[in-house]
Design a protein around this motif. Structure first.
Motif, mmCIF file in Angstrom:
data_model
loop_
_atom_site.group_PDB
_atom_site.id
_atom_site.type_symbol
_atom_site.label_atom_id
_atom_site.label_comp_id
_atom_site.label_asym_id
_atom_site.label_seq_id
_atom_site.Cartn_x
_atom_site.Cartn_y
_atom_site.Cartn_z
ATOM 1 N N ASP A 3 48.319 55.602 47.501
ATOM 2 C CA ASP A 3 48.957 54.304 47.293
ATOM 3 C C ASP A 3 49.977 54.436 46.173
ATOM 4 O OD1 ASP A 3 47.538 52.895 49.237
ATOM 5 O OD2 ASP A 3 45.865 52.548 47.865
ATOM 6 N N LEU A 4 51.188 54.006 46.441
ATOM 7 C CA LEU A 4 52.250 54.072 45.449
ATOM 8 C C LEU A 4 52.309 52.763 44.672
ATOM 9 C CD1 LEU A 4 55.048 55.754 47.571
ATOM 10 C CD2 LEU A 4 53.539 56.813 45.898
ATOM 11 N N ASP A 6 53.848 49.393 42.943
ATOM 12 C CA ASP A 6 54.821 48.404 43.398
ATOM 13 C C ASP A 6 56.204 48.703 42.830
ATOM 14 O OD1 ASP A 6 55.687 45.828 44.559
ATOM 15 O OD2 ASP A 6 55.890 45.247 42.450
ATOM 16 N N ARG A 7 56.225 49.218 41.600
ATOM 17 C CA ARG A 7 57.499 49.510 40.953
ATOM 18 C C ARG A 7 57.412 50.859 40.255
ATOM 19 N NH1 ARG A 7 60.823 45.125 37.336
ATOM 20 N NH2 ARG A 7 62.604 46.454 36.847
ATOM 21 N N LEU A 8 58.472 51.648 40.350
ATOM 22 C CA LEU A 8 58.498 52.981 39.754
ATOM 23 C C LEU A 8 59.909 53.282 39.288
ATOM 24 C CD1 LEU A 8 56.758 55.548 39.253
ATOM 25 C CD2 LEU A 8 57.558 56.370 41.469
ATOM 26 N N SER A 9 60.011 53.950 38.116
ATOM 27 C CA SER A 9 61.300 54.279 37.541
ATOM 28 C C SER A 9 61.326 55.731 37.081
ATOM 29 C CB SER A 9 61.584 53.364 36.343
ATOM 30 O OG SER A 9 62.775 53.750 35.685
ATOM 31 N N VAL A 10 62.496 56.370 37.186
ATOM 32 C CA VAL A 10 62.657 57.732 36.681
ATOM 33 C C VAL A 10 63.018 57.744 35.195
ATOM 34 C CG1 VAL A 10 63.286 58.680 38.927
ATOM 35 C CG2 VAL A 10 65.086 57.897 37.373
ATOM 36 N N ASP A 11 63.335 56.588 34.625
ATOM 37 C CA ASP A 11 63.706 56.479 33.208
ATOM 38 C C ASP A 11 62.454 56.591 32.337
ATOM 39 O OD1 ASP A 11 64.587 55.818 30.670
ATOM 40 O OD2 ASP A 11 65.349 53.842 31.231
ATOM 41 N N PRO A 12 62.371 57.635 31.484
ATOM 42 C CA PRO A 12 61.182 57.817 30.646
ATOM 43 C C PRO A 12 60.930 56.666 29.670
ATOM 44 C CG PRO A 12 62.641 59.717 30.494
ATOM 45 C CD PRO A 12 63.336 58.696 31.328
ATOM 46 N N ASP A 18 56.258 56.932 35.528
ATOM 47 C CA ASP A 18 54.997 57.657 35.696
ATOM 48 C C ASP A 18 55.342 59.114 35.990
ATOM 49 O OD1 ASP A 18 52.624 58.836 36.614
ATOM 50 O OD2 ASP A 18 51.946 57.002 37.590
ATOM 51 N N ALA A 19 55.416 59.920 34.928
ATOM 52 C CA ALA A 19 55.852 61.314 35.047
ATOM 53 C C ALA A 19 54.951 62.108 35.991
ATOM 54 C CB ALA A 19 55.895 61.965 33.670
ATOM 55 N N GLU A 20 53.661 61.894 35.924
ATOM 56 C CA GLU A 20 52.715 62.631 36.774
ATOM 57 C C GLU A 20 52.968 62.333 38.253
ATOM 58 O OE1 GLU A 20 47.955 62.597 37.548
ATOM 59 O OE2 GLU A 20 48.621 62.564 35.459
ATOM 60 N N LEU A 21 53.169 61.086 38.573
ATOM 61 C CA LEU A 21 53.427 60.703 39.960
ATOM 62 C C LEU A 21 54.791 61.224 40.419
ATOM 63 C CD1 LEU A 21 52.499 59.173 42.461
ATOM 64 C CD2 LEU A 21 53.508 57.119 41.482
ATOM 65 N N LEU A 22 55.793 61.129 39.575
ATOM 66 C CA LEU A 22 57.127 61.621 39.935
ATOM 67 C C LEU A 22 57.131 63.134 40.136
ATOM 68 C CD1 LEU A 22 59.237 59.428 37.518
ATOM 69 C CD2 LEU A 22 59.229 59.294 40.018
ATOM 70 N N ALA A 23 56.304 63.850 39.404
ATOM 71 C CA ALA A 23 56.231 65.306 39.539
ATOM 72 C C ALA A 23 55.721 65.711 40.926
ATOM 73 C CB ALA A 23 55.339 65.888 38.452
ATOM 74 N N LYS A 24 54.975 64.838 41.578
ATOM 75 C CA LYS A 24 54.458 65.121 42.920
ATOM 76 C C LYS A 24 55.545 64.979 43.978
ATOM 77 C CE LYS A 24 49.784 63.614 41.893
ATOM 78 N NZ LYS A 24 48.722 62.665 42.230
ATOM 79 N N GLY A 25 56.605 64.265 43.637
ATOM 80 C CA GLY A 25 57.697 64.053 44.588
ATOM 81 C C GLY A 25 57.508 62.755 45.342
ATOM 82 N N VAL A 38 67.399 57.624 44.069
ATOM 83 C CA VAL A 38 66.796 56.379 43.601
ATOM 84 C C VAL A 38 66.367 56.534 42.149
ATOM 85 C CG1 VAL A 38 64.889 54.763 43.928
ATOM 86 C CG2 VAL A 38 66.043 55.734 45.902
ATOM 87 N N GLU A 39 66.817 55.597 41.301
ATOM 88 C CA GLU A 39 66.422 55.598 39.903
ATOM 89 C C GLU A 39 65.212 54.690 39.666
ATOM 90 O OE1 GLU A 39 69.826 54.633 37.527
ATOM 91 O OE2 GLU A 39 70.665 56.640 37.745
ATOM 92 N N GLU A 40 65.118 53.632 40.455
ATOM 93 C CA GLU A 40 64.008 52.691 40.310
ATOM 94 C C GLU A 40 63.875 51.903 41.605
ATOM 95 O OE1 GLU A 40 62.438 49.408 37.037
ATOM 96 O OE2 GLU A 40 64.490 50.118 36.926
ATOM 97 N N TYR A 41 62.642 51.478 41.918
ATOM 98 C CA TYR A 41 62.438 50.624 43.085
ATOM 99 C C TYR A 41 61.361 49.602 42.779
ATOM 100 C CZ TYR A 41 58.037 52.938 44.287
ATOM 101 O OH TYR A 41 56.760 53.430 44.257
#
Length: 51
Positions: A3-4, A6-12, A18-25, A38-41
């Motif tokens: 489950d992803l 609702d909102r995710l951003s690449v900006d630290p 969420d660096a751990e989740l982003l590292a998974k791709g 995508v920078e954020e959704y």
């Protein structure tokens, strides 16, 4: 499939980063097209911010 959030951003500096989740791709399909810049959704608000 995981489950992803609702909102995710690449900006630290973002509270939605969420660096751990982003590292998974994470892939985003928006209006039938795969997006790789995508920078954020936000799913609940139906938007994506592209680079």
């Amino acid at each position: 499939m995981t489950d992803l959030p609702d909102r995710l951003s690449v900006d630290p500096d973002s509270p939605f980063h969420d660096a751990e989740l982003l590292a998974k791709g994470i892939g985003v399909r928006f209006k039938g097209e795969d997006k790789t810049n995508v920078e954020e959704y936000c799913v609940s608000e139906s938007w994506v911010r592209l680079a």
